[in-house]
Each structure stands twice: as C-alpha cells, then as structure tokens.
Design a protein around this motif. Structure first.
Motif, PDB file in Angstrom:
ATOM      1  N   GLU A 150      -3.154   6.211   4.936  1.00  0.00           N
ATOM      2  CA  GLU A 150      -3.771   7.402   5.301  1.00  0.00           C
ATOM      3  C   GLU A 150      -5.220   7.354   5.207  1.00  0.00           C
ATOM      4  O   GLU A 150      -6.079   7.720   6.012  1.00  0.00           O
ATOM      5  CB  GLU A 150      -3.183   8.587   4.641  1.00  0.00           C
ATOM      6  CG  GLU A 150      -1.708   9.036   5.107  1.00  0.00           C
ATOM      7  CD  GLU A 150      -1.633   9.727   6.370  1.00  0.00           C
ATOM      8  OE1 GLU A 150      -2.565  10.327   6.822  1.00  0.00           O
ATOM      9  OE2 GLU A 150      -0.739   9.722   7.197  1.00  0.00           O
ATOM     10  N   ASN A 151      -5.844   6.872   4.277  1.00  0.00           N
ATOM     11  CA  ASN A 151      -7.250   6.864   3.746  1.00  0.00           C
ATOM     12  C   ASN A 151      -7.765   5.633   4.541  1.00  0.00           C
ATOM     13  O   ASN A 151      -9.070   5.930   5.176  1.00  0.00           O
ATOM     14  CB  ASN A 151      -7.285   6.607   2.284  1.00  0.00           C
ATOM     15  CG  ASN A 151      -7.283   7.767   1.252  1.00  0.00           C
ATOM     16  OD1 ASN A 151      -7.332   8.926   1.985  1.00  0.00           O
ATOM     17  ND2 ASN A 151      -6.882   7.762   0.068  1.00  0.00           N
ATOM     18  N   ARG A 152      -7.070   4.642   4.714  1.00  0.00           N
ATOM     19  CA  ARG A 152      -7.748   3.697   5.493  1.00  0.00           C
ATOM     20  C   ARG A 152      -7.645   3.980   6.962  1.00  0.00           C
ATOM     21  O   ARG A 152      -8.569   3.720   7.819  1.00  0.00           O
ATOM     22  CB  ARG A 152      -6.991   2.326   5.196  1.00  0.00           C
ATOM     23  CG  ARG A 152      -7.081   1.765   3.792  1.00  0.00           C
ATOM     24  CD  ARG A 152      -6.453   0.408   3.462  1.00  0.00           C
ATOM     25  NE  ARG A 152      -6.870  -0.135   2.484  1.00  0.00           N
ATOM     26  CZ  ARG A 152      -6.820   0.162   1.212  1.00  0.00           C
ATOM     27  NH1 ARG A 152      -6.187   1.083   1.050  1.00  0.00           N
ATOM     28  NH2 ARG A 152      -7.288  -0.400  -0.113  1.00  0.00           N
ATOM     29  N   ILE A 153      -6.595   4.573   7.199  1.00  0.00           N
ATOM     30  CA  ILE A 153      -6.886   4.945   8.761  1.00  0.00           C
ATOM     31  C   ILE A 153      -7.890   6.000   9.194  1.00  0.00           C
ATOM     32  O   ILE A 153      -8.481   5.793  10.149  1.00  0.00           O
ATOM     33  CB  ILE A 153      -5.658   5.581   9.230  1.00  0.00           C
ATOM     34  CG1 ILE A 153      -4.518   4.667   9.233  1.00  0.00           C
ATOM     35  CG2 ILE A 153      -5.669   6.392  10.477  1.00  0.00           C
ATOM     36  CD1 ILE A 153      -2.957   5.146   9.569  1.00  0.00           C
ATOM     37  N   MET A 165       0.802  -1.356  -0.058  1.00  0.00           N
ATOM     38  CA  MET A 165       0.150  -0.038   0.103  1.00  0.00           C
ATOM     39  C   MET A 165       0.885   1.024   0.098  1.00  0.00           C
ATOM     40  O   MET A 165       1.749   1.137   0.671  1.00  0.00           O
ATOM     41  CB  MET A 165      -0.865   0.227   1.292  1.00  0.00           C
ATOM     42  CG  MET A 165      -1.969  -0.739   1.154  1.00  0.00           C
ATOM     43  SD  MET A 165      -3.173  -0.265   2.526  1.00  0.00           S
ATOM     44  CE  MET A 165      -2.560  -1.663   3.723  1.00  0.00           C
ATOM     45  N   THR A 166       0.411   2.203  -0.630  1.00  0.00           N
ATOM     46  CA  THR A 166       1.046   3.557  -0.472  1.00  0.00           C
ATOM     47  C   THR A 166       0.821   4.100   0.618  1.00  0.00           C
ATOM     48  O   THR A 166      -0.219   3.998   1.338  1.00  0.00           O
ATOM     49  CB  THR A 166       0.834   4.250  -1.848  1.00  0.00           C
ATOM     50  OG1 THR A 166      -0.692   4.806  -1.789  1.00  0.00           O
ATOM     51  CG2 THR A 166       0.948   3.680  -3.085  1.00  0.00           C
TER      52      THR A 166
END
Length: 91
Positions: free
Chosen positions: A7-10, A1-2
């Motif tokens: 960040e989006n998943r968090i 993952m980038t």
C-alpha cells in the motif's frame, strides 16, 4: 512484502506519477512556446549559442494495414505477426 508495504509503495508510486504528469505538462508547454516562436518567425530551424531547435515537417510512408486487410485478407493473413507483452496496472 506485507500488505502495508505494498500500500505504501502504491501511494508513493501514485505521488511520483502525479509529479511526472505535472513535469510533462510543463515540458509540453515549453515545447509549444518554442514551436510558436519558430512559426511566428517563419523558421523551421533556429540556432542559438548552445542549442539548435528544429520544427520541421517530416513525410513518411506507412502501410495501411486496415485497407490491406479489407482488400486482400488472404495476403494480410500470411504476413500478420502477433506480438505479446505484459501490462502493469494499479486500480
């Protein structure tokens, strides 16, 4: 993952956890209301057409490990068992 994907998943995880806390607070408020109704009626069990709710006192006996360790440290040491786990945190 980038890094951006992480960040989006968090952020999504934080939003879901916030919703979860809100729902749990609502559920606890409903539980409290039902328990208060049982106590007001002097009941520890109530049956409706579809449900049975119980608010009973349960007695259990548990080992007081702190007292055992203080009184008999050698015996405590013979029977203590260590367990390990992993913890996931986001800060």
């Amino acid at each position: 993952m980038t890094e951006r994907m992480i960040e989006n998943r968090i952020r999504k995880l934080q939003a879901v956890e916030a919703q979860q806390k809100e729902l749990e607070a609502q559920a606890e408020a409903l539980r409290t209301e039902l328990k208060a109704d049982l106590e007001e009626k002097g009941l520890d069990e109530l049956q409706t057409a579809n449900f049975v709710i119980r608010w009973k006192e349960i007695a259990s006996s548990r080992l007081d490990s702190k007292a055992l360790k203080a009184s008999f440290p050698d015996i405590y040491g013979q029977f203590v068992k260590q367990s390990c786990c992993r913890r996931f945190t986001v800060a």
